[in-house]
Design an enzyme around this catalytic site. Structure first.
Site, PDB file in Angstrom:
ATOM      1  N   ASP A 146      69.423  20.878  46.264  1.00  0.00           N
ATOM      2  CA  ASP A 146      68.002  21.227  46.225  1.00  0.00           C
ATOM      3  C   ASP A 146      67.465  21.206  47.655  1.00  0.00           C
ATOM      4  O   ASP A 146      68.084  20.637  48.544  1.00  0.00           O
ATOM      5  CB  ASP A 146      67.244  20.190  45.372  1.00  0.00           C
ATOM      6  N   SER A 147      66.296  21.796  47.838  1.00  0.00           N
ATOM      7  CA  SER A 147      65.654  21.766  49.155  1.00  0.00           C
ATOM      8  C   SER A 147      65.184  20.357  49.533  1.00  0.00           C
ATOM      9  O   SER A 147      64.877  20.111  50.690  1.00  0.00           O
ATOM     10  CB  SER A 147      64.458  22.715  49.163  1.00  0.00           C
ATOM     11  N   TYR A 188      61.583  25.059  50.975  1.00  0.00           N
ATOM     12  CA  TYR A 188      62.133  26.413  51.096  1.00  0.00           C
ATOM     13  C   TYR A 188      61.106  27.478  50.677  1.00  0.00           C
ATOM     14  O   TYR A 188      61.238  28.641  51.041  1.00  0.00           O
ATOM     15  CB  TYR A 188      63.361  26.576  50.186  1.00  0.00           C
ATOM     16  N   GLY A 189      60.114  27.072  49.898  1.00  0.00           N
ATOM     17  CA  GLY A 189      59.249  28.024  49.194  1.00  0.00           C
ATOM     18  C   GLY A 189      58.445  28.975  50.050  1.00  0.00           C
ATOM     19  O   GLY A 189      57.951  29.990  49.563  1.00  0.00           O
ATOM     20  N   CYS A 228      67.265  24.063  42.790  1.00  0.00           N
ATOM     21  CA  CYS A 228      66.016  24.506  43.412  1.00  0.00           C
ATOM     22  C   CYS A 228      65.705  25.921  42.923  1.00  0.00           C
ATOM     23  O   CYS A 228      66.569  26.802  43.004  1.00  0.00           O
ATOM     24  CB  CYS A 228      66.231  24.500  44.923  1.00  0.00           C
ATOM     25  N   ASN A 229      64.487  26.118  42.414  1.00  0.00           N
ATOM     26  CA  ASN A 229      64.123  27.451  41.934  1.00  0.00           C
ATOM     27  C   ASN A 229      64.171  28.492  43.037  1.00  0.00           C
ATOM     28  O   ASN A 229      64.667  29.595  42.837  1.00  0.00           O
ATOM     29  CB  ASN A 229      62.704  27.432  41.352  1.00  0.00           C
ATOM     30  N   THR A 230      63.659  28.141  44.221  1.00  0.00           N
ATOM     31  CA  THR A 230      63.606  29.113  45.314  1.00  0.00           C
ATOM     32  C   THR A 230      65.018  29.532  45.724  1.00  0.00           C
ATOM     33  O   THR A 230      65.296  30.724  45.878  1.00  0.00           O
ATOM     34  CB  THR A 230      62.851  28.508  46.514  1.00  0.00           C
ATOM     35  N   GLU A 287      53.343  15.600  45.766  1.00  0.00           N
ATOM     36  CA  GLU A 287      53.911  14.686  46.763  1.00  0.00           C
ATOM     37  C   GLU A 287      52.875  13.690  47.280  1.00  0.00           C
ATOM     38  O   GLU A 287      53.223  12.599  47.713  1.00  0.00           O
ATOM     39  CB  GLU A 287      54.552  15.480  47.900  1.00  0.00           C
ATOM     40  N   CYS A 289      59.322  25.565  39.488  1.00  0.00           N
ATOM     41  CA  CYS A 289      59.521  24.751  40.694  1.00  0.00           C
ATOM     42  C   CYS A 289      59.728  23.336  40.173  1.00  0.00           C
ATOM     43  O   CYS A 289      59.018  22.896  39.263  1.00  0.00           O
ATOM     44  CB  CYS A 289      58.304  24.830  41.615  1.00  0.00           C
ATOM     45  N   THR A 290      60.689  22.624  40.745  1.00  0.00           N
ATOM     46  CA  THR A 290      61.067  21.319  40.181  1.00  0.00           C
ATOM     47  C   THR A 290      59.923  20.303  40.168  1.00  0.00           C
ATOM     48  O   THR A 290      59.973  19.335  39.417  1.00  0.00           O
ATOM     49  CB  THR A 290      62.255  20.702  40.954  1.00  0.00           C
ATOM     50  N   HIS A 291      58.906  20.511  41.020  1.00  0.00           N
ATOM     51  CA  HIS A 291      57.786  19.567  41.029  1.00  0.00           C
ATOM     52  C   HIS A 291      56.826  19.769  39.853  1.00  0.00           C
ATOM     53  O   HIS A 291      56.077  18.855  39.503  1.00  0.00           O
ATOM     54  CB  HIS A 291      56.964  19.724  42.309  1.00  0.00           C
TER      55      HIS A 291
END
Lengths: 271, 271
Positions: free
Chosen positions: B10-11, B42-43, B73-75, B152, B184-186
């Site tokens: 992941d990023s 990365y987004g 990571c989605n991106t 975050e 997005c993982t968040h």
């Protein structure tokens, strides 16, 4: 004649505000700008990583025969300046020391606020410099991690930004702070918001302006001002080609940026 | 016996939510996690840079003899999966395809919403996959760049986040969207906020869960499930040692992470 360019670098686009001040105060100087757009932001990263990235960028700028380096990023100035200055034999100036001097001159209450990224605040470098300038100064610091993303999303005049500003800055009122260092290149764009939160009497210190002033004094004292009178060149390099860089540059700079080149900055690990 | 680990990357920290799902659904598997904490996020970066970084990470994971790679990571899944899959001879799965399948199954109105980073949305990869699954589906997408910084900063239940969510998600109501991919993982951490904004009836699709399910099916179909019955090992690597990684890992994972190692990931440019 001293026609060699001045190297200016930042974690991304923010340092262009420092570049603008340099262009205003030193219109005769050639400039090479590097924005680390592939690895932005620096503000949440470790000292070790910020030093490694700043060293790579310094190695790149040296290939452009720069006569001086300006670290236009508060985070890199706070964490990597000493390490960079040790490695090169040209002058290196950051934004923190000029910002600290201006704040120390501006305060009457001797209570100075400093806002910046998590890494800048954690480094305590503003505290150290301000106490060096005047041990009687009380320094109140606050990391404001959401300010840069809010600016980048265009919310510079917005109730959400006002709300966040109230939370970040509220405690400065308790300390009778009369000068506030905007310790991240994005923050001067929030000057109106910050004034709404803290009142008109607080002096907002923008290190970009002070840094360009310091740079000029340094070039004069070292006798390396460009006196050639020849046409001036500004070059722009980035580690990632992003739409944001071009649009921000067009908004901030007095000249249009017609050519931006991408550099594989990781290749500059060794000198 | 297939004891080789599964590589997950992941990023930054977000991919740990995918790792958690893998641990739940595949408790017998050894794992190697890599979080690119030095270069996160990365987004907002270009496809070229995301491919270069993902390739370096893949080269690193190969040195750990992984039997499969999960791009958590989605991106990176949106922009680099095809390029990575061409370069290695082990299975590579991302979070986008499983997320698209689950959304296509969940919708009744055939109107699906997708939210993600600027780079993921710009890639239009969810649109492509969803139309591949069912050409009659209407896909409405929206980049939500402030969601990750808000998470975050810990503002998962906050009026500011509600305010921003109303702006980002408002248009989904006009399209009768009944399934929303949290791309997005968040974003799964904002499920409550999103439900408050869009109502309880909308189905929120979390690709993390679906990806672990797909991974399990793939391991079974390729006959590479770990059947050794031996003690399981989980290894964690990052490109920058940040406090955030440790604290996020402790919050998200069922096991405490006692050892995190830093890798100079730039060194893995060449295979």
């Amino acid at each position: 004649m001293n026609q060699e360019p001045i190297g200016v670098f930042d974690s991304g686009v923010g340092g262009l505000t420092v570049t603008r001040e340099i262009m205003r105060q030193l219109p005769e100087e050639n400039l090479v700008y590097f924005g680390d757009t592939a690895r932005v932001p620096y503000g949440s990263k470790s000292k070790q990583t910020i030093i490694r990235y700043s060293t790579q960028i310094t190695n790149f700028l040296k290939t452009k025969n720069v006569k001086a380096i300006v670290i236009a990023c508060n985070t890199a100035s706070a964490l990597a300046l000493e390490s960079i200055a040790e490695k090169v034999d040209i002058p290196v100036i950051g934004v923190v020391w000029p910002g600290a001097i201006a704040a120390a001159e501006a305060t009457k209450t001797k209570n100075i606020g400093v806002i910046g990224t998590a890494a800048t605040i954690k480094s305590k470098v503003y505290n150290r410099y301000l106490h060096q300038l005047n041990p009687e100064i009380t320094v109140v610091t606050k990391a404001c991690p959401l300010f840069a993303p809010l600016v980048e999303e265009g919310l510079v005049e917005d109730r959400v930004t006002d709300d966040i500003a109230n939370r970040y800055l509220g405690e400065f009122k308790d300390y009778n702070v009369d000068a506030l260092v905007l310790g991240c290149t994005h923050y001067p764009l929030l000057s109106n918001t910050i004034r709404r939160t803290l009142g008109d009497k607080i002096k907002l210190v923008n290190p970009a302006y002070e840094t360009a002033k310091s740079l000029k004094e340094m070039l004069i004292s070292k006798k390396i001002l460009n006196t050639s009178g020849e046409e001036v060149h500004h070059e722009y390099y980035v580690s990632d080609m992003t739409d944001q860089f071009t649009s921000f540059a067009d908004r901030v700079l007095p000249f249009s940026v017609d050519k931006i080149r991408v550099v594989n900055i990781e290749k500059y690990e060794q000198e």
